[in-house]
Design a protein around this motif. Sequence first.
Motif, PDB file in Angstrom:
ATOM      1  N   TRP A  17      88.816  55.851  -1.751  1.00 11.04           N
ATOM      2  CA  TRP A  17      89.523  57.052  -2.196  1.00 11.04           C
ATOM      3  C   TRP A  17      90.097  56.884  -3.598  1.00 11.04           C
ATOM      4  O   TRP A  17      90.098  57.821  -4.395  1.00 11.04           O
ATOM      5  N   ALA A  18      90.583  55.713  -3.924  1.00  7.23           N
ATOM      6  CA  ALA A  18      91.101  55.477  -5.275  1.00  7.23           C
ATOM      7  C   ALA A  18      89.986  55.659  -6.298  1.00  7.23           C
ATOM      8  O   ALA A  18      90.181  56.294  -7.347  1.00  7.23           O
ATOM      9  N   PHE A  19      88.810  55.139  -5.992  1.00  2.28           N
ATOM     10  CA  PHE A  19      87.667  55.313  -6.891  1.00  2.28           C
ATOM     11  C   PHE A  19      87.315  56.800  -7.016  1.00  2.28           C
ATOM     12  O   PHE A  19      87.122  57.314  -8.116  1.00  2.28           O
ATOM     13  N   LEU A  21      89.129  59.386  -6.630  1.00  5.08           N
ATOM     14  CA  LEU A  21      90.144  60.150  -7.377  1.00  5.08           C
ATOM     15  C   LEU A  21      89.938  60.066  -8.881  1.00  5.08           C
ATOM     16  O   LEU A  21      90.316  60.975  -9.617  1.00  5.08           O
ATOM     17  N   TRP A  22      89.350  58.984  -9.350  1.00  7.12           N
ATOM     18  CA  TRP A  22      89.113  58.829 -10.795  1.00  7.12           C
ATOM     19  C   TRP A  22      87.718  59.279 -11.214  1.00  7.12           C
ATOM     20  O   TRP A  22      87.456  59.450 -12.396  1.00  7.12           O
ATOM     21  N   ASP A  23      86.822  59.479 -10.260  1.00  6.79           N
ATOM     22  CA  ASP A  23      85.467  59.936 -10.576  1.00  6.79           C
ATOM     23  C   ASP A  23      85.448  61.466 -10.557  1.00  6.79           C
ATOM     24  O   ASP A  23      84.905  62.090  -9.656  1.00  6.79           O
ATOM     25  N   PHE A  24      86.025  62.078 -11.564  1.00  8.86           N
ATOM     26  CA  PHE A  24      86.207  63.526 -11.600  1.00  8.86           C
ATOM     27  C   PHE A  24      84.894  64.294 -11.577  1.00  8.86           C
ATOM     28  O   PHE A  24      84.824  65.377 -11.002  1.00  8.86           O
ATOM     29  N   ASP A  25      83.847  63.765 -12.194  1.00 11.61           N
ATOM     30  CA  ASP A  25      82.588  64.504 -12.245  1.00 11.61           C
ATOM     31  C   ASP A  25      81.644  64.162 -11.092  1.00 11.61           C
ATOM     32  O   ASP A  25      80.564  64.733 -10.971  1.00 11.61           O
ATOM     33  N   GLY A  26      82.044  63.239 -10.222  1.00 11.73           N
ATOM     34  CA  GLY A  26      81.283  62.945  -9.023  1.00 11.73           C
ATOM     35  C   GLY A  26      79.947  62.253  -9.246  1.00 11.73           C
ATOM     36  O   GLY A  26      79.068  62.304  -8.387  1.00 11.73           O
ATOM     37  N   ASP A  27      79.788  61.554 -10.369  1.00 13.43           N
ATOM     38  CA  ASP A  27      78.512  60.894 -10.659  1.00 13.43           C
ATOM     39  C   ASP A  27      78.485  59.423 -10.234  1.00 13.43           C
ATOM     40  O   ASP A  27      77.593  58.678 -10.595  1.00 13.43           O
ATOM     41  N   ASP A  28      79.474  58.990  -9.459  1.00 12.64           N
ATOM     42  CA  ASP A  28      79.597  57.612  -8.973  1.00 12.64           C
ATOM     43  C   ASP A  28      79.824  56.599 -10.083  1.00 12.64           C
ATOM     44  O   ASP A  28      79.557  55.409  -9.920  1.00 12.64           O
ATOM     45  N   GLY A  87      80.232  52.682 -18.121  1.00 14.98           N
ATOM     46  CA  GLY A  87      80.980  53.360 -17.069  1.00 14.98           C
ATOM     47  C   GLY A  87      81.273  52.370 -15.955  1.00 14.98           C
ATOM     48  O   GLY A  87      80.582  51.368 -15.791  1.00 14.98           O
ATOM     49  N   ILE A  88      82.284  52.666 -15.200  1.00 17.73           N
ATOM     50  CA  ILE A  88      82.736  51.759 -14.148  1.00 17.73           C
ATOM     51  C   ILE A  88      82.154  52.224 -12.819  1.00 17.73           C
ATOM     52  O   ILE A  88      82.482  53.303 -12.336  1.00 17.73           O
ATOM     53  N   ASP A  89      81.276  51.397 -12.238  1.00 16.64           N
ATOM     54  CA  ASP A  89      80.756  51.734 -10.917  1.00 16.64           C
ATOM     55  C   ASP A  89      81.723  51.193  -9.865  1.00 16.64           C
ATOM     56  O   ASP A  89      82.728  50.561 -10.184  1.00 16.64           O
ATOM     57  N   PHE A  90      81.413  51.466  -8.607  1.00 17.36           N
ATOM     58  CA  PHE A  90      82.329  51.082  -7.539  1.00 17.36           C
ATOM     59  C   PHE A  90      82.570  49.576  -7.493  1.00 17.36           C
ATOM     60  O   PHE A  90      83.702  49.140  -7.304  1.00 17.36           O
TER      61      PHE A  90
END
Length: 111
Positions: A17-19, A21-28, A87-90
């Motif tokens: 969920w923390a991840f 919340l920061w992935d605003f555009d939903g591209d993972d 970009g930062i992935d999971f």
Amino acid sequence: MKSAFSKKASPEVRLVWAFALWDFDGDDLIGIPDVKCGVDLITNSTTYINETALPLKEDDLLEMLDPYELEEIAKAVILEIDPEGHGIDFLAFKGAVDKMPDFLFNFGMPT
């Protein structure tokens, strides 16, 4: 969603969920635009001002981040975790959170 913020939720659930919340555009990926959006919302800065939710006072405009500052902050955050700047992935996010033991403890709603 409230249960995801419960202190009783597993660290894995809170991390996901923390991840998200920061992935605003939903591209993972958490990229510069995502960080800019998040920092902008946290600071009530210039791009996403919602005067209904957060009414502005005259002095507020003097304390807001300008677009250049917002861009520099976002770049610094991304480069701290992802030196290549893709970009930062999971997995990279998890690696960064693993270095902050208080993060998952503090990430949640008070009980």
